[in-house]
Design an enzyme around this catalytic site. Structure first.
Site, PDB file in Angstrom:
ATOM      1  N   ASN A   1       0.856  -1.189   0.000  1.00  0.00           N
ATOM      2  CA  ASN A   1       0.000   0.000   0.000  1.00  0.00           C
ATOM      3  C   ASN A   1       0.894   1.241   0.000  1.00  0.00           C
ATOM      4  O   ASN A   1       0.922   2.028   0.946  1.00  0.00           O
ATOM      5  CB  ASN A   1      -0.910  -0.020   1.233  1.00  0.00           C
ATOM      6  CG  ASN A   1      -2.132   0.846   1.064  1.00  0.00           C
ATOM      7  OD1 ASN A   1      -2.220   1.638   0.131  1.00  0.00           O
ATOM      8  ND2 ASN A   1      -3.085   0.718   1.965  1.00  0.00           N
TER       9      ASN A   1
ATOM     10  N   HIS B   1      -6.205   2.337  11.821  1.00  0.00           N
ATOM     11  CA  HIS B   1      -7.012   1.211  11.351  1.00  0.00           C
ATOM     12  C   HIS B   1      -8.184   0.879  12.281  1.00  0.00           C
ATOM     13  O   HIS B   1      -9.090   0.160  11.875  1.00  0.00           O
ATOM     14  CB  HIS B   1      -6.139  -0.036  11.177  1.00  0.00           C
ATOM     15  CG  HIS B   1      -5.398  -0.082   9.880  1.00  0.00           C
ATOM     16  ND1 HIS B   1      -4.191   0.574   9.681  1.00  0.00           N
ATOM     17  CD2 HIS B   1      -5.688  -0.699   8.701  1.00  0.00           C
ATOM     18  CE1 HIS B   1      -3.779   0.359   8.451  1.00  0.00           C
ATOM     19  NE2 HIS B   1      -4.658  -0.396   7.832  1.00  0.00           N
TER      20      HIS B   1
END
Length: 432
Positions: free
Chosen positions: A304, A335
């Site tokens: 990512n 997250h």
């Protein structure tokens, strides 16, 4: 049966479905930008309106959780000076996102109820919004972007690009982080310089997606045919962990390619000229590097990639002590702070520290090419297994799933690196 599995695995996934539905509007935006009659203000309004409509369709009433922080962020950009704006927007945005994640915790762990799918979509979009808000606030703080302060005319001329950037539809539900400078340069380029869409470039991306989804179907059948982590024994646990992590990887790869395709169709993709923007386009997926590297640190930088660059700029470069640990700890916060995510990201940070020491030691003492080849093969396998371990911890999220993983035979792999970290750190201390 094969066709139905394929549809369920990809095209019927909610986010993928909405991303696919946005393609006609991306093509339309690209076509209108080539026309001389489509003004720059109209381009910004088209992207903003498309983002608003997509948010309402995909999230329903939960779209307010995206609209409210967007309005507040633009207000903070307009009302505060460059030296204050980043700190204020950072804490507001992360505070708002944390409250939404706590709502998910309450529903999942206290009420024991599955949250609506639209709420998951909101949280995913909110995390991407946090990236854009903090990236823009850093640009303003560093003087790369002019703040929307001053007279009424100056503020109104700046706030429309801000709103459009924070909600533009090709990046609302997915896609790599695009800097505000690049976004503005792409929108405001002249009609003659606006890129035309290559059918073959999109067709190649489509073939990659189809190939990944076919691999996913095969791997999913292999995983479903085997035992779970509760019933596995020794090497069987390793195979289950590796194949399950492979499913997660393939899912990420296909979504990243889809997101990249949507940005390309709208004129913001990797084939677009990068001279006018300070930061070039960074696709999230780099499958070759991720699947061939024998260094956990390199995997962390390429997994990512736009998010990794954002974390490096936001946290790593501003940390005076333990920058790796602080970066991964913040990633766990971003997250959602589920038990598996906290453990997984902190474990990943320890593995990165061990990785640096192991490869430094190996470069000093392994000189012959046969030993180097053997060392590379062993560290490649160990890297992939540790990443699979971390991925299962993060994706499992719950405490029960984390306990099953930690009690399995797979814990030996991060355990080996922890022992090596202790020994090599002690050796380095003695040498110093």
């Amino acid at each position: 049966m094969f066709r139905m599995d394929w549809l369920q695995l990809f095209f019927l996934h909610p986010v993928s479905l909405y991303q696919g539905a946005a393609f006609p509007f991306a093509f339309l935006f690209n076509y209108l930008c080539i026309m001389d009659s489509f003004s720059i203000r109209a381009r910004y309004l088209f992207l903003l309106a498309g983002g608003g409509v997509l948010a309402l369709v995909a999230m329903g009433p939960y779209a307010l959780l995206i609209f409210i922080p967007t309005v507040c962020a633009v207000a903070l950009f307009s009302l505060h000076g460059p030296q204050e704006v980043h700190r204020l927007t950072f804490f507001f945005q992360m505070g708002w996102q944390t409250l939404c994640h706590l709502g998910l915790h309450y529903t999942e762990y206290y009420l024991q109820e599955p949250p609506p799918m639209r709420f998951y979509i909101v949280l995913s979009s909110l995390m991407l919004l946090t990236q854009r808000v903090t990236s823009l606030s850093l640009d303003i703080c560093e003087g790369k972007v002019e703040a929307a302060t001053g007279g009424i005319h100056n503020r109104s001329s700046r706030t429309l690009p801000y709103f459009s950037y924070l909600l533009f539809f090709p990046a609302l539900l997915g896609g790599p982080l695009c800097s505000f400078q690049r976004f503005q340069a792409c929108v405001e380029r002249s009609s003659s310089l606006y890129p035309t869409i290559s059918f073959w470039a999109l067709a190649w991306r489509g073939l990659q997606i189809v190939g990944l989804e076919c691999l996913k179907v095969v791997l999913r059948r292999v995983v479903s045919a085997g035992a779970g982590l509760d019933d596995c024994q020794q090497l069987e646990c390793v195979c289950i962990m590796w194949s399950t992590a492979g499913l997660f990887k393939l899912t990420y790869y296909s979504h990243w390619i889809l997101d990249d395709s949507l940005l390309y169709a709208a004129g913001f993709g990797s084939e677009v000229d990068q001279k006018s923007g300070e930061e070039g386009y960074t696709p999230d997926g780099d499958m070759w590097t991720l699947e061939t590297t024998h260094k956990i640190s390199l995997f962390a930088r390429h997994w990512n990639r736009s998010t990794a660059r954002w974390l490096r700029r936001l946290i790593f470069q501003n940390s005076r002590r333990w920058p790796v640990g602080q970066t991964f700890a913040f990633s766990a916060w971003w997250h959602g702070l589920h038990p598996g995510q906290v453990f997984g990201f902190l474990c990943w940070s320890v593995m990165v520290e061990a990785d640096y020491l192991i490869h430094t030691f190996a470069n000093e003492y392994i000189s012959s090419w046969p030993l180097r080849l053997l060392y590379r093969a062993l560290t490649w396998a160990h890297t992939q297994l540790i990443i699979a371990y971390v991925m299962l911890a993060v994706e499992g999220r719950s405490l029960a799933s984390l306990c099953r993983l930690c009690c399995s035979y797979n814990s030996i792999f991060p355990g080996v690196y922890c022992v090596l970290l202790f020994l090599l750190a002690k050796r380095k201390q003695k040498c110093n």
